[in-house]
Design a protein around this motif. Sequence first.
Motif, mmCIF file in Angstrom:
data_model
loop_
_atom_site.group_PDB
_atom_site.id
_atom_site.type_symbol
_atom_site.label_atom_id
_atom_site.label_comp_id
_atom_site.label_asym_id
_atom_site.label_seq_id
_atom_site.Cartn_x
_atom_site.Cartn_y
_atom_site.Cartn_z
ATOM 1 N N VAL A 29 0.835 -1.206 0.000
ATOM 2 C CA VAL A 29 0.000 0.000 0.000
ATOM 3 C C VAL A 29 0.870 1.257 0.000
ATOM 4 O O VAL A 29 0.514 2.270 -0.603
ATOM 5 C CB VAL A 29 -0.951 -0.011 1.207
ATOM 6 N N SER A 30 2.027 1.195 0.652
ATOM 7 C CA SER A 30 2.909 2.364 0.715
ATOM 8 C C SER A 30 3.458 2.731 -0.654
ATOM 9 O O SER A 30 3.659 3.913 -0.951
ATOM 10 C CB SER A 30 4.059 2.110 1.690
ATOM 11 N N VAL A 31 3.726 1.730 -1.490
ATOM 12 C CA VAL A 31 4.182 2.019 -2.852
ATOM 13 C C VAL A 31 3.114 2.804 -3.597
ATOM 14 O O VAL A 31 3.409 3.789 -4.293
ATOM 15 C CB VAL A 31 4.521 0.711 -3.595
ATOM 16 N N TRP A 32 1.850 2.394 -3.416
ATOM 17 C CA TRP A 32 0.733 3.108 -4.044
ATOM 18 C C TRP A 32 0.584 4.510 -3.453
ATOM 19 O O TRP A 32 0.401 5.494 -4.173
ATOM 20 C CB TRP A 32 -0.560 2.313 -3.862
ATOM 21 N N GLY A 33 0.651 4.614 -2.118
ATOM 22 C CA GLY A 33 0.537 5.911 -1.476
ATOM 23 C C GLY A 33 1.657 6.850 -1.872
ATOM 24 O O GLY A 33 1.439 8.059 -2.082
ATOM 25 N N THR B 131 -3.553 2.942 6.487
ATOM 26 C CA THR B 131 -2.594 3.263 5.427
ATOM 27 C C THR B 131 -3.314 3.718 4.166
ATOM 28 O O THR B 131 -2.895 4.668 3.499
ATOM 29 C CB THR B 131 -1.711 2.037 5.118
ATOM 30 N N TYR B 132 -4.420 3.059 3.844
ATOM 31 C CA TYR B 132 -5.228 3.461 2.692
ATOM 32 C C TYR B 132 -5.790 4.864 2.906
ATOM 33 O O TYR B 132 -5.759 5.710 2.001
ATOM 34 C CB TYR B 132 -6.364 2.464 2.485
ATOM 35 N N GLY B 133 -6.295 5.128 4.131
ATOM 36 C CA GLY B 133 -6.849 6.443 4.433
ATOM 37 C C GLY B 133 -5.800 7.537 4.360
ATOM 38 O O GLY B 133 -6.089 8.663 3.928
ATOM 39 N N MET B 134 -4.578 7.233 4.785
ATOM 40 C CA MET B 134 -3.493 8.212 4.687
ATOM 41 C C MET B 134 -3.210 8.543 3.227
ATOM 42 O O MET B 134 -3.011 9.709 2.866
ATOM 43 C CB MET B 134 -2.237 7.664 5.354
ATOM 44 N N ALA B 135 -3.167 7.519 2.384
ATOM 45 C CA ALA B 135 -2.914 7.749 0.960
ATOM 46 C C ALA B 135 -4.017 8.603 0.328
ATOM 47 O O ALA B 135 -3.748 9.425 -0.550
ATOM 48 C CB ALA B 135 -2.793 6.414 0.227
ATOM 49 N N ARG B 136 -5.274 8.410 0.790
ATOM 50 C CA ARG B 136 -6.386 9.197 0.271
ATOM 51 C C ARG B 136 -6.447 10.597 0.869
ATOM 52 O O ARG B 136 -7.175 11.452 0.370
ATOM 53 C CB ARG B 136 -7.706 8.465 0.560
ATOM 54 N N TYR C 201 3.293 6.833 -4.716
ATOM 55 C CA TYR C 201 2.999 7.280 -6.071
ATOM 56 C C TYR C 201 1.894 8.333 -6.070
ATOM 57 O O TYR C 201 1.993 9.366 -6.750
ATOM 58 C CB TYR C 201 2.587 6.089 -6.934
ATOM 59 N N ARG C 202 0.845 8.095 -5.280
ATOM 60 C CA ARG C 202 -0.290 9.017 -5.253
ATOM 61 C C ARG C 202 0.120 10.386 -4.727
ATOM 62 O O ARG C 202 -0.251 11.415 -5.297
ATOM 63 C CB ARG C 202 -1.405 8.425 -4.384
ATOM 64 N N TRP C 203 0.896 10.425 -3.644
ATOM 65 C CA TRP C 203 1.319 11.706 -3.087
ATOM 66 C C TRP C 203 2.273 12.430 -4.018
ATOM 67 O O TRP C 203 2.227 13.656 -4.135
ATOM 68 C CB TRP C 203 1.969 11.492 -1.709
ATOM 69 N N ARG C 204 3.146 11.689 -4.702
ATOM 70 C CA ARG C 204 4.058 12.319 -5.655
ATOM 71 C C ARG C 204 3.276 12.947 -6.794
ATOM 72 O O ARG C 204 3.570 14.074 -7.220
ATOM 73 C CB ARG C 204 5.052 11.293 -6.201
ATOM 74 N N GLN C 205 2.267 12.241 -7.285
ATOM 75 C CA GLN C 205 1.463 12.765 -8.380
ATOM 76 C C GLN C 205 0.681 13.997 -7.944
ATOM 77 O O GLN C 205 0.556 14.955 -8.706
ATOM 78 C CB GLN C 205 0.507 11.685 -8.894
ATOM 79 N N THR C 206 0.148 13.955 -6.716
ATOM 80 C CA THR C 206 -0.614 15.096 -6.216
ATOM 81 C C THR C 206 0.262 16.332 -6.119
ATOM 82 O O THR C 206 -0.137 17.446 -6.477
ATOM 83 C CB THR C 206 -1.218 14.786 -4.843
ATOM 84 N N ARG C 207 1.490 16.152 -5.639
ATOM 85 C CA ARG C 207 2.399 17.292 -5.515
ATOM 86 C C ARG C 207 2.795 17.826 -6.879
ATOM 87 O O ARG C 207 2.849 19.043 -7.095
ATOM 88 C CB ARG C 207 3.653 16.885 -4.736
#
Length: 239
Positions: free
Chosen positions: A85-89, A160-165, A91-97
């Motif tokens: 899940v951290s790999v996904w999170g 962890t999912y909620g943190m990524a979201r 990626y998601r945070w990098r894309q958001t930034r």
Amino acid sequence: MEFLRWLFDAQIHVGDQSLLVREVLGNAFGLASALGGMRRKVWAWPVGIIGNLLLFTVFMGAFFGSPNPVNMLGQAGRQLMFITVSVWGWYRWRQTRVTGGAHAQGTAVIPQWASGWERAGLITVMAAGTVGLTPVFRAMGSYEPVWSDAWIFTGSLLATYGMARGWVEFWLIWVAVDLVGVPLLWGAGYYATSLMYVFYGCFTLVGFFVWWRTRNRETQRTRVQTQFPDITVKVEASK
């Protein structure tokens, strides 16, 4: 190789108890990751992954020849889940930034509240995951009470999912995990991790209020932009 041999064998002796250096380091990386998450920094994810790898070897004590032969399958399994899940999170945070989704410089996500349906989903998955995984972990020989291990695993996944979201509520899920994790890990002899869970519980409450305050600031900022767009543009241009 010498470093790895030292890392797997090194212990800290406290009275008649021994703590694995791997357990202490793994929790230290986990704490650093939590701090980065509170500050909404992308580096929180890779730092957390390092801690997960270390703690995986700790909780599979019998397999890795640790002094504590108790296998905590839920705890070990959640380290692998964390990594996935951290790999996904990450990626998601990098894309958001990169796409400018976060206004504050250097942050990767804007905290938001989960919707009513999303909250209901979190509660449902928490209950179903705990009930469903308990017999699975018991059949695999996990430490009793097995429902606690299942609760921690499921809650960790959701947090962890909620943190990524970027959901503010993910901090409260960690509090629920910590409340069960402290007595379970202490009873199993993982004293360093148990004590860290006590600290995590306090830390996650602080993180919750920090994200809550940030969400309120963003709400106020959006309201000002809507009501006084000309003033907002001038303020942004003057920075």
